[in-house]
Design a protein around this motif. Structure first.
Motif, PDB file in Angstrom:
ATOM      1  N   TYR A 125       8.372  -3.208  46.778  1.00 14.11           N
ATOM      2  CA  TYR A 125       9.703  -2.460  45.686  1.00 14.11           C
ATOM      3  C   TYR A 125       9.048  -3.063  44.313  1.00 14.11           C
ATOM      4  CZ  TYR A 125      11.072  -7.382  46.765  1.00 14.11           C
ATOM      5  OH  TYR A 125      11.094  -8.763  46.863  1.00 14.11           O
ATOM      6  N   LEU A 153      10.354  -4.478  41.015  1.00 12.82           N
ATOM      7  CA  LEU A 153      11.311  -5.556  40.466  1.00 12.82           C
ATOM      8  C   LEU A 153      11.474  -5.803  39.073  1.00 12.82           C
ATOM      9  CD1 LEU A 153      12.922  -7.999  41.514  1.00 12.82           C
ATOM     10  CD2 LEU A 153      10.990  -9.370  41.370  1.00 12.82           C
ATOM     11  N   GLU A 154      12.582  -5.782  38.463  1.00 12.46           N
ATOM     12  CA  GLU A 154      12.720  -6.272  37.130  1.00 12.46           C
ATOM     13  C   GLU A 154      13.093  -7.680  37.140  1.00 12.46           C
ATOM     14  OE1 GLU A 154      15.487  -3.439  35.497  1.00 12.46           O
ATOM     15  OE2 GLU A 154      14.744  -1.724  36.188  1.00 12.46           O
ATOM     16  N   ALA A 155      12.402  -8.491  36.688  1.00 10.96           N
ATOM     17  CA  ALA A 155      12.623  -9.890  36.456  1.00 10.96           C
ATOM     18  C   ALA A 155      11.507 -10.707  35.602  1.00 10.96           C
ATOM     19  CB  ALA A 155      12.252 -10.479  38.076  1.00 10.96           C
ATOM     20  N   GLU A 186      15.948  -9.396  50.169  1.00 15.23           N
ATOM     21  CA  GLU A 186      16.822 -10.471  49.694  1.00 15.23           C
ATOM     22  C   GLU A 186      16.153 -11.494  48.481  1.00 15.23           C
ATOM     23  OE1 GLU A 186      18.300 -12.500  52.985  1.00 15.23           O
ATOM     24  OE2 GLU A 186      19.541 -10.653  53.776  1.00 15.23           O
ATOM     25  N   VAL A 190      16.197  -9.672  45.605  1.00 18.87           N
ATOM     26  CA  VAL A 190      17.572  -9.541  44.911  1.00 18.87           C
ATOM     27  C   VAL A 190      17.775 -10.822  44.110  1.00 18.87           C
ATOM     28  CG1 VAL A 190      19.963  -9.410  45.324  1.00 18.87           C
ATOM     29  CG2 VAL A 190      18.222  -7.962  46.731  1.00 18.87           C
ATOM     30  N   GLU A 191      17.367 -11.921  44.643  1.00 18.98           N
ATOM     31  CA  GLU A 191      17.625 -13.219  44.016  1.00 18.98           C
ATOM     32  C   GLU A 191      16.690 -13.427  42.868  1.00 18.98           C
ATOM     33  OE1 GLU A 191      16.914 -16.386  47.118  1.00 18.98           O
ATOM     34  OE2 GLU A 191      18.517 -15.440  48.200  1.00 18.98           O
ATOM     35  N   GLY A 216      15.326 -10.812  40.937  1.00 14.78           N
ATOM     36  CA  GLY A 216      15.943  -9.819  39.852  1.00 14.78           C
ATOM     37  C   GLY A 216      16.636  -8.620  40.410  1.00 14.78           C
ATOM     38  N   ARG A 217      16.327  -7.524  40.090  1.00 16.45           N
ATOM     39  CA  ARG A 217      16.574  -6.447  40.419  1.00 16.45           C
ATOM     40  C   ARG A 217      15.505  -5.468  40.948  1.00 16.45           C
ATOM     41  NH1 ARG A 217      17.815  -0.741  39.302  1.00 16.45           N
ATOM     42  NH2 ARG A 217      16.496  -0.677  37.517  1.00 16.45           N
ATOM     43  N   PRO A 218      15.473  -5.629  42.436  1.00 18.20           N
ATOM     44  CA  PRO A 218      14.603  -4.673  43.109  1.00 18.20           C
ATOM     45  C   PRO A 218      14.954  -3.125  43.329  1.00 18.20           C
ATOM     46  CG  PRO A 218      15.764  -5.909  44.830  1.00 18.20           C
ATOM     47  CD  PRO A 218      16.370  -6.316  43.347  1.00 18.20           C
ATOM     48  N   HIS A 219      14.105  -2.151  43.058  1.00 14.73           N
ATOM     49  CA  HIS A 219      14.461  -0.845  43.266  1.00 14.73           C
ATOM     50  C   HIS A 219      13.069  -0.089  43.970  1.00 14.73           C
ATOM     51  CE1 HIS A 219      12.751   0.384  39.186  1.00 14.73           C
ATOM     52  NE2 HIS A 219      13.247  -0.891  39.061  1.00 14.73           N
TER      53      HIS A 219
END
Length: 535
Positions: free
Chosen positions: A237, A239-241, A283, A286-287, A289-292
């Motif tokens: 994925y 990830l924005e983090a 998960e 998600v913890e 940042g924002r996965p897409h």
């Protein structure tokens, strides 16, 4: 000859690498035995470079109206960013990080040896547990050879030296990694990197790309047997983090699985890991940042302790890729096994293989319904054949061609006859698509502005309009000028809800084109604005 990578050289490099990987994709897939023998390394590298090339072309398109060339730094950064967001699989993710290293140094005006060294260092740092005899070894050898060139700004000499050094390292990989030696092959990811470096030589010398040494083939292990010894799922994925959150994510995923590669920076990362608990891997993202753009591929199911007798497979099935939930329901109702293609996220070869397995048939007809899926579908077909399934790939380039093929499918006739009939129906269907222009640009029909409705016939822009119905009418008239018996209209959710587009188009065909029938469908979410087929 450029003394550094200028914009034109980067463009030629991407285009050449994409073409070369397209030619070698199947051979690279065939030697893919590490870290998982899932037969898709060549396809994943191809798709990664395809995304890089598209990003570079977008930069050039933005400069067309200004009649100038983009800055070299902008071009090479676009290449790296495109590879990052489109990276597939273990090797594709590492290649994206290699290109990021090249972009960092060449974008700052440094010579190619410094760029290749930075690429090798970044790629090794991105892999949780580096292994020798892989693409990392080949990248390091390319950097070593490049740094040995007396004149570091002689880009042609450096590129040739890097290619030769990479080739020598690749030949040595079977002696470094036991699974390669047992199988009698070189590392698939390293072979793909050698192809990319060969395209770089061609781009900076304007000569034909060098021809890599023949692949060494041996008895390849059965993919399921290899996959059963490791984690069951590949999870990828974007990830924005932030950096700190990503550092914690690395530690968490390293405990969950293996083949962990995290590449990127500046707030955007591409995460790749093999795990048994795919949900936990997501998960963790998600913890952080924002996965897409989440992709989960099941390598193979572990054998049960006492499996129940499997039902006898059907004689024949059709697997079809569709854009939109409505079309998925339509094709499923016709008996096909469907794979949903989401906007900007074409299915991976593993998803197509899973669909072929779900179809549970001895014979399968595969309809990819997109030109950009030709290599992905071919890789999936090859893997399914290795599992004992007879697969025929019909190279449909649009959903309406797939609908036409499915309409003449008859599972009771001989397989070859059925494939010929479906291929003929697809080939006799011209296709068009309506989309909205995102920016001002030159097209084969003239200059379009952002927000214009574009009518593409067989992939080329033929009509530029301001509203859906008028543009679609013009497209239909052009297509029917050469004759036709049946028009298929597939309306997406993006069409204006307050305008009865389908009713108007059906009435236009009825009033102006005698003896032409029309069928219409709603594609649902995730589909193009409008698809048109003429048989």
């Amino acid at each position: 000859m450029p003394q550094n990578l200028d914009a034109a050289a980067v463009r030629a490099w991407c285009a050449g690498a994409l073409e070369a990987l397209g030619r070698e994709r199947a051979d690279i897939d065939a030697i893919n035995v590490y870290p998982v023998a899932d037969g898709d390394t060549g396809t994943n590298l191809y798709l990664t470079v395809e995304s890089a090339a598209q990003a570079v072309e977008a930069v050039f398109a933005a400069h067309e109206t200004r009649a100038d060339l983009p800055e070299p730094a902008d071009t090479v950064r676009a290449m790296a960013h495109g590879a990052l967001i489109g990276a597939r699989g273990n090797s594709g993710t590492i290649l994206a990080q290699l290109l990021r290293g090249v972009a960092e140094r060449t974008g700052a005006g440094e010579p190619l040896p410094a760029a290749l060294r930075r690429a090798a260092v970044l790629a090794r740092e991105a892999v949780a547990h580096p292994v020798e005899g892989t693409i990392l070894t080949v990248a390091a050898a390319a950097a070593d050879a490049a740094e040995a060139v007396a004149e570091p700004r002689d880009t042609a000499a450096v590129a040739r030296a890097a290619y030769e050094g990479a080739g020598a390292a690749l030949d040595a990989t079977p002696g470094q990694l036991a699974v390669l030696g047992r199988s009698g092959v070189v590392d698939a990811g390293g072979r793909g990197l050698l192809v990319v470096l060969g395209a770089l030589v061609a781009a900076v010398t304007e000569e034909a790309p060098p021809v890599p040494a023949p692949l060494r083939h041996g008895p390849l292990p059965v993919p399921e047997q290899c996959a059963a010894d490791g984690p069951a799922f590949e999870v990828i994925y974007l990830l924005e983090a932030g950096d700190a959150a990503v550092a914690r994510l690395r530690a968490r995923l390293d405990v969950l699985g293996d083949s962990l590669v995290v590449v990127g920076g500046d707030g955007l990362w591409n995460v790749h890991v093999h795990v048994d608990d795919a949900g936990a891997a997501v998960e963790a993202g998600v913890e952080a940042g924002r996965p897409h753009r989440i992709r989960i591929t099941h390598f193979a199911s572990a054998p049960a302790a006492a499996p129940a007798p499997a039902p006898a497979p059907d004689q024949r099935a059709v697997v079809v890729v569709v854009p939109g939930e409505g079309l998925a329901e339509l094709c499923a109702g016709a008996g096909a096994t469907t794979v949903l293609a989401r906007p900007g996220e074409p299915p991976a070869s593993g998803e197509l293989v899973d669909a072929i397995r779900r179809a549970h048939a001895r014979e399968v007809v595969l309809l990819p319904n997109a030109a950009e899926l030709r290599h992905t579908a071919a890789a999936a077909a090859d893997q399914a054949r290795a599992e004992g399934v007879r697969v025929a790939l019909i190279p449909t380039r649009a959903a309406v061609q797939g609908i036409a093929a499915l309409a003449v499918h008859e599972p009771d006739r001989r397989f070859d006859e059925d494939v010929v009939a479906m291929t003929a129906a697809a080939g006799a269907t011209r296709y068009a698509e309506l989309t909205v222009a995102e920016r001002q640009s030159w097209t084969s029909a003239g200059v379009c502005q952002a927000g214009d409705v574009l009518g593409l016939i067989d992939g080329d822009v033929a009509v530029i309009g301001t509203d859906v119905t008028t543009t679609a009418t013009a497209v239909l008239d052009r297509m029917l000028a050469a004759g036709g018996e049946l028009v298929t209209l597939v309306l997406g959710d993006g069409a204006p809800a307050d305008v009865p587009v389908l009713a108007r188009l059906e009435r236009h065909v009825r009033d102006t084109h005698l003896a032409v029938d029309t069928v219409a469908y709603h594609a649902g979410r995730g589909s193009p604005l409008l698809l048109i087929g003429v048989e």
